[in-house]
Enzyme design. Structure first.
Site, mmCIF file in Angstrom:
data_model
loop_
_atom_site.group_PDB
_atom_site.id
_atom_site.type_symbol
_atom_site.label_atom_id
_atom_site.label_comp_id
_atom_site.label_asym_id
_atom_site.label_seq_id
_atom_site.Cartn_x
_atom_site.Cartn_y
_atom_site.Cartn_z
ATOM 1 N N LYS A 278 0.724 -1.810 0.586
ATOM 2 C CA LYS A 278 -0.650 -1.712 0.114
ATOM 3 C C LYS A 278 -1.752 -2.306 1.007
ATOM 4 C CE LYS A 278 -0.510 -1.740 -4.958
ATOM 5 N NZ LYS A 278 -0.893 -2.365 -6.128
ATOM 6 N N GLU A 364 5.855 -4.026 -21.897
ATOM 7 C CA GLU A 364 5.316 -4.292 -23.241
ATOM 8 C C GLU A 364 6.049 -4.458 -24.210
ATOM 9 O OE1 GLU A 364 2.273 -2.438 -20.320
ATOM 10 O OE2 GLU A 364 4.184 -1.882 -21.499
ATOM 11 N N ARG A 392 1.197 -0.146 -27.147
ATOM 12 C CA ARG A 392 2.530 0.338 -26.434
ATOM 13 C C ARG A 392 3.793 -0.356 -27.278
ATOM 14 N NH1 ARG A 392 2.575 1.360 -20.139
ATOM 15 N NH2 ARG A 392 3.250 3.477 -20.993
#
Length: 636
Positions: A278, A364, A392
């Site tokens: 990244k 979640e 979710r």
């Protein structure tokens, strides 16, 4: 000389380049991404990390005939630039401009709309099966990050794909980083085994020591393959029925392109493990990819700097401070986040209470049931989760928490409109989907101080409670340092209309749920209307509601959430249950998805600023307003 990037307006033009030209294109594309995001704000670290991978995918595959499905979409700016949208990057994430995520309505190259993680394998598998059913030769490619691989949905898709008998390529973009640092056993497995001394030693022995003895060299090569089979992720993914390839350097085009060209011609489910970094190519982002995950505008030569004047305290910061203070006060408190510790304001809590902080990864559903298990054993779990992500885990919310009536606090960040992230991240539905569930209460603080105090109220209950609050700062109300709760289920009268005898049934009352209280107060000054801060969408303060209904000719409900089934509907239901008939105007978010843009502007477009509230009330109840405030005029 015309920059190479400016000659690329679609992937077909990219595919006309020679392999030798691709590194220069990558250099220009990375520079363009950095310059563009620095001007508009947006996701940076993840996009810098996928430059070469994006070029290689469009170079090898016949897009858009071949389908590329990007997981989440944080890493798709290079994809957008190479697919004809370079000139629109200055409108990124702005009202009427280009989305920060893939959108099917924006481009035929955006084959699947994304923004929530871990959906790419399922969607790409659906496309691959559809191609097989239709007799088409197109390829389907899912590009998923290692953080997104921590979600159960990704493994459900892998499990299905391994027996689906179709051509699917899954590319694991392994950068050891989601939004927050990736966590979990799988991530640890990927990182540790590929960098392990045993595997590295086996390779070195085979390559360097035994070359002088060919029979032993062949033996060492077989040992290396055996070690790889035991150690690297090949074992895991091949058990799912995939042919595993990798890991390869995701920034090396000389490795990426031929590998993808070979895989393209293979049949059945394929899995390519790509290692990227990244922030690649921008040292500041490489050093701190979390800070540069989603920055605002900045000077690339300087990097991110603190603002000259301290910004207002955000609701997220209010929650983070409350969490630490309550944890200091009550040792039973534990904090849970599904991979959004930084975004949810839990960084300080993690530092101060590391043994009571649980980042469960992008999971979640698991986070909610995990909280339920903790609550069963007498702990007091606080689940810090964005409103849009709690969607979710709706089954777990009902089945594992509500039915058992467990004392779990849900701190719902990003309630209402969210701005630049758009419809996929808007917290528009939590009041609707929570208030219909038995045992759950829903608090709607109007400002920062109420947010802190209502969190204390929620924590003191013996059943599940959600406290919803928006992204960013509120009205700037001073925050009381204590942990004193507000009364459970009670609202307050904030403004009473003037010039009317006590007890007379005249005028309009505005019932507000949440931070729209302050624009409502501004509108009420010109309307001479009563304003009630309801505070709770469930339970409603029935006594206060019935008192207001008895002394006003009309009611207005106001919420930064979906009107259909929301707090306004709760008011109508309560009045009906008590046999009271009053005209009601329900103001809130309409039955449409709100796209990206400045939050204040988005609210104004929905008529949820002071002027819009006033105009709506005058349009619906003009005669009543004129009788109570005849001398006042419409603003603007």
């Amino acid at each position: 000389m015309v920059p190479l990037l400016e000659t690329i307006n679609d992937p077909a033009e990219l595919r006309r380049l020679t392999r030798a030209q691709l590194p220069l294109l990558a250099e220009e594309l990375r520079a363009f991404v950095l310059d563009s995001v620095s001007r508009t704000g947006g996701h940076l670290s993840s996009n810098l990390g996928t430059v070469e991978l994006t070029i290689a995918l469009h170079y090898v595959f016949n897009t858009p005939y071949d389908r590329l499905v990007w997981d989440v979409g944080h890493q798709t700016y290079p994809h957008k630039i190479l697919t004809g949208r370079r000139s629109r990057m200055d409108s990124l994430r702005q009202l009427g401009g280009m989305s920060g995520f893939p959108q099917r309505t924006e481009s035929e190259y955006d084959t699947f709309g994304t923004a929530h993680s871990s959906t790419s394998i399922s969607a790409a598998l659906g496309m691959a099966v559809a191609a097989r059913q239709k007799g088409e030769t197109r390829k389907a490619v899912a590009i998923i990050g290692d953080g997104a691989m921590s979600a159960g949905m990704a493994f459900e898709a892998l499990n299905n794909a391994g027996v689906a008998d179709c051509d699917l390529l899954v590319i694991l973009n392994d950068n050891d980083m989601s939004i927050s640092p990736a966590v979990g056993a799988l991530n640890r497995y990927l990182a540790q085994l590929m960098s392990g001394q045993f595997y590295a030693a086996a390779k070195n022995v085979g390559k360097n020591v035994l070359k002088v003895a060919p029979p032993l060299f062949e033996l060492a090569k077989r040992f290396e393959e055996h070690a790889k089979g035991m150690l690297v992720p090949a074992t895991l993914f091949e058990k799912f029925g995939f042919n595993y390839v990798g890991p390869i350097d995701g920034h090396d085009l000389d490795s990426l392109v031929p590998t993808l060209e070979n895989i393209k011609h293979l049949k059945g489910p394929q899995f390519l493990h790509v290692v990227t970094k990244k922030g690649q190519g921008y040292k500041l982002a490489e050093a701190d990819p979390v800070a540069y995950h989603g920055p605002g505008k900045f000077d690339p030569a300087i990097g991110l700097v603190a603002p000259a004047t301290p910004p207002k305290t955000t609701f997220t910061q209010v929650f983070g401070q409350w969490l630490c203070d309550m944890a200091e006060h009550d040792p039973r408190l534990v904090g849970i986040t599904p991979a959004m510790g930084g975004g949810s304001g839990m960084v300080e809590f993690e530092k101060r209470f590391p043994n009571r902080y649980f980042d469960v990864g992008i999971a979640e559903q698991h986070s909610v049931t995990f909280a339920a298990g903790l609550a069963c054993e007498g702990l007091k779990p606080v689940v810090a989760i964005y409103s849009t992500f709690l969607q979710r885990a709706y089954d777990q919310l009902i089945h594992d928490v509500a039915i058992q009536n467990l004392p779990v606090v849900f701190a719902l960040d990003r309630a209402g409109v969210v701005g630049a992230d758009g419809a996929t991240h808007a917290g528009a539905y939590d009041i609707v989907y929570l208030r219909c569930v038995p045992n759950i209460s829903v608090a709607c603080p109007a400002d920062e101080n109420e947010c802190r105090r209502l969190l204390s109220t929620a924590f003191g209950q013996h059943h599940p409670v959600a406290v919803r609050y928006p992204r960013g700062a509120g009205a700037g109300i001073a925050i009381e340092p204590g942990l004193e709760p507000l009364p459970f289920g009670k609202g307050e009268l904030r403004r009473r209309r003037g010039g009317v005898p006590d007890g007379a049934c005249k005028g309009v009352a505005i019932l507000v749920f949440g931070t729209l209280l302050y624009p409502a107060l501004q509108a009420a000054e010109r309307l001479n209307a009563t304003v009630v801060n309801m505070r709770w969408a469930k339970p409603l303060d029935s006594a206060l509601l019935l008192e207001i209904a008895a002394t006003h000719e009309a009611l207005v409900t106001l919420e930064e959430g979906a009107v259909m089934g929301g707090a306004g509907s709760a008011v109508s239901e309560e009045l009906q249950a008590n046999g009271i008939l009053r005209p009601i105007l329900q103001l809130g978010l309409p039955d449409t998805f709100i796209e990206h843009g400045d939050p204040a502007r988005l609210l104004a477009l929905q008529g949820l600023d002071a002027s819009g509230i006033e105009a709506s009330v005058r349009t619906r109840f003009g005669g009543l307003v004129e009788r109570i405030a005849p001398a006042l005029k419409v603003v603007g």
